[in-house]
Design a protein around this motif. Structure first.
Motif, short mmCIF file in Angstrom:
data_model
loop_
_atom_site.label_atom_id
_atom_site.label_comp_id
_atom_site.label_asym_id
_atom_site.label_seq_id
_atom_site.Cartn_x
_atom_site.Cartn_y
_atom_site.Cartn_z
N HIS A 48 19.59 40.37 -29.34
CA HIS A 48 20.31 40.31 -28.06
C HIS A 48 21.70 40.96 -28.16
N GLY A 49 21.79 42.05 -28.92
CA GLY A 49 23.04 42.79 -28.99
C GLY A 49 24.08 42.23 -29.93
N ILE A 50 23.77 41.13 -30.64
CA ILE A 50 24.72 40.54 -31.58
C ILE A 50 24.45 41.08 -32.97
N ASP A 51 25.42 41.76 -33.56
CA ASP A 51 25.31 42.24 -34.95
C ASP A 51 26.31 41.43 -35.77
N LEU A 52 25.84 40.33 -36.32
CA LEU A 52 26.68 39.38 -37.04
C LEU A 52 26.17 39.26 -38.47
N LEU A 53 27.03 39.53 -39.43
CA LEU A 53 26.60 39.54 -40.83
C LEU A 53 26.66 38.13 -41.41
N SER A 54 25.50 37.59 -41.75
CA SER A 54 25.40 36.29 -42.41
C SER A 54 24.04 36.22 -43.10
N THR A 55 23.92 35.29 -44.04
CA THR A 55 22.66 35.13 -44.76
C THR A 55 22.26 33.67 -44.79
N THR A 56 20.96 33.44 -44.90
CA THR A 56 20.44 32.08 -45.08
C THR A 56 19.71 32.03 -46.40
N CYS A 57 20.37 31.48 -47.41
CA CYS A 57 19.82 31.36 -48.76
C CYS A 57 20.81 30.56 -49.58
N ILE A 58 20.49 30.33 -50.83
CA ILE A 58 21.41 29.66 -51.73
C ILE A 58 22.75 30.39 -51.72
N ALA A 59 23.84 29.64 -51.67
CA ALA A 59 25.21 30.18 -51.68
C ALA A 59 25.65 30.77 -50.35
N GLY A 60 24.78 30.71 -49.34
CA GLY A 60 25.17 31.21 -48.03
C GLY A 60 25.67 32.64 -48.07
N SER A 61 26.64 32.94 -47.22
CA SER A 61 27.13 34.32 -47.12
C SER A 61 28.02 34.73 -48.29
N THR A 62 28.40 33.79 -49.16
CA THR A 62 29.20 34.18 -50.33
C THR A 62 28.40 35.12 -51.23
N ILE A 63 27.07 35.05 -51.16
CA ILE A 63 26.25 35.83 -52.07
C ILE A 63 26.23 37.31 -51.70
#
Length: 398
Positions: A48-63
């Motif tokens: 829906h037009g949102i380009d947001l950098l994030s991750t779902t995994c161990i350590a979250g977006s720090t990885i």
């Protein structure tokens, strides 16, 4: 028992500090347990037009972060009686925050630093948590370090497990249970089966998108209505044989009044004969007004204000001056589309949590970027680590 939901910057250090001090800790992580080199497979897709950098995994977006470690929002937290001076010192030493050795400052980054300095800008090396003795300078920081040379929250999660904590991955939290109006349990689904953990305290560290979803589904009000996400674009052009694509990324920093700039490689639509080694680019990041919304199903909406765009334009113009000073052909300069990183503010302090990060529901805490009062316009990892250290100390004393 203390249940921590999420293993990113907040959840990782909380688990470490509490487990190492004798507390019974269970960590629930929605994503898989992976090695850092595989992190690129865990980027979230919002649509829906949102380009947001994030991750779902161990350590979250720090990885997938660049391991950038800067202090932020000190004055804002003072308004809530929070002084993180000692916590900053503790976590900076713990993760090894420092400016990179000259051996790991590449040609492109040095040109950036020199050009910015010649233009009279406020410039420095970026404080980072990278182990130079392990770093192979491959330029793949944002994909997950292939040699595990940078700090991530996975380091703390592993230490917590060694200290006796329990880690349950691929576990999606569906509800928080109340007993006599106090938090007392967590329901989660793993392998298509629903499970229940009874607990004394719950700390939500699921990130600024997932945390408000969980709180909303509990029936709490005023949640997820003030989303910010540090908008950015990357501006770059042609500079033959700069080889920036294989450097440590974001190793330099320019601080403007309304923006920050840092060298960050991104591919552009050049002619076929232009190679990645001949591209140099700069990330332009600004703080934004919290004109976003997270719905109970995780759907994200974001509005850009005139001030947001003005700040971004100021940063882009400054980046253009630096690029030209470096020797980049001005006819080749172009930009990526508008993106976001570092979402936060969706359960902010003063509205949803108090100065000890506790919600209106006793024994239910929030400790991730959701609690940040305003957009920092810069990486929030170090600030979240300091807040989490403060919360761990509070819980241990309590």
């Amino acid at each position: 028992m203390i249940v921590i939901i999420g293993t990113g910057a907040g959840g990782g250090i909380l688990a470490r500090e509490l487990a190492k001090n004798g507390q019974e800790v269970v960590m629930l992580e929605k994503g898989p347990y992976i090695e850092p080199k595989d992190a690129f497979e865990c980027y979230d897709k919002y649509g829906h037009g949102i380009d947001l950098l994030s991750t779902t995994c161990i350590a979250g977006s720090t990885i997938v972060s660049m391991a950038n470690m800067v202090r932020a929002l000190d004055e804002e937290f003072h308004e809530y009686g929070i002084d993180l001076t000692e916590e900053y010192k503790y976590v900076e030493e713990l993760v090894g925050v420092h400016e990179l050795d000259d051996s790991h400052i590449g040609q492109g980054t040095q040109l950036f630093l020199d050009a910015a300095r010649d233009l009279g800008l406020d410039v420095q090396k970026m404080p980072k948590a990278i182990r130079e003795e392990d770093c192979i300078q491959c330029g793949k920081c944002a994909f997950g370090c292939p040699v595990n040379a940078k700090w991530t929250a996975k380091d703390f999660v592993d230490e917590a497990v060694e200290a006796g904590a329990t880690l349950i991955c691929d576990a999606e939290v569906t509800d928080i249970i109340l007993c006599n109006m106090e938090a007392c349990g967590v329901k989660y689904v793993k392998d298509h089966e629903e499970n229940l953990i009874k607990t004394d305290k719950i700390i939500l560290c699921a990130g600024a998108i997932n945390t408000p979803v969980i709180l909303k589904n509990m029936g709490l009000t005023g949640i997820g209505r003030e989303l910010f996400f540090d908008p950015f674009v990357t501006v770059g052009g042609y500079l033959k044989d700069v080889n920036f694509n294989s450097e440590v990324q974001m190793a330099g920093l320019v601080k403007g009044e309304h923006f920050v700039l840092s060298p960050h490689f991104s591919t552009f639509t050049f002619d076929d004969d232009v190679e990645d080694k001949d591209i140099f680019s700069i990330m332009v990041k600004t703080p934004d007004e919290a004109k976003g919304y997270v719905h109970s199903d995780g759907f994200v909406q974001k509005v850009n204000t005139i001030e947001d765009i003005r700040y971004l334009a100021e940063g882009v113009a400054t980046a253009g001056f630096i690029l030209e000073k470096m020797g980049v052909d001005p006819k080749t300069i172009r930009s990526t589309h508008y993106r976001g990183a570092h979402p936060g503010g969706t359960a902010k302090i003063g509205n949803v949590v108090d100065s000890n990060l506790e919600t209106e529901i006793p024994n239910l805490f929030v400790c991730d970027a959701s609690v940040l009062p305003v957009s920092p316009g810069k990486p929030p990892i170090l600030t979240i680590l300091a807040l989490s250290k403060r919360l761990a100390d509070y819980l241990l004393k309590k």
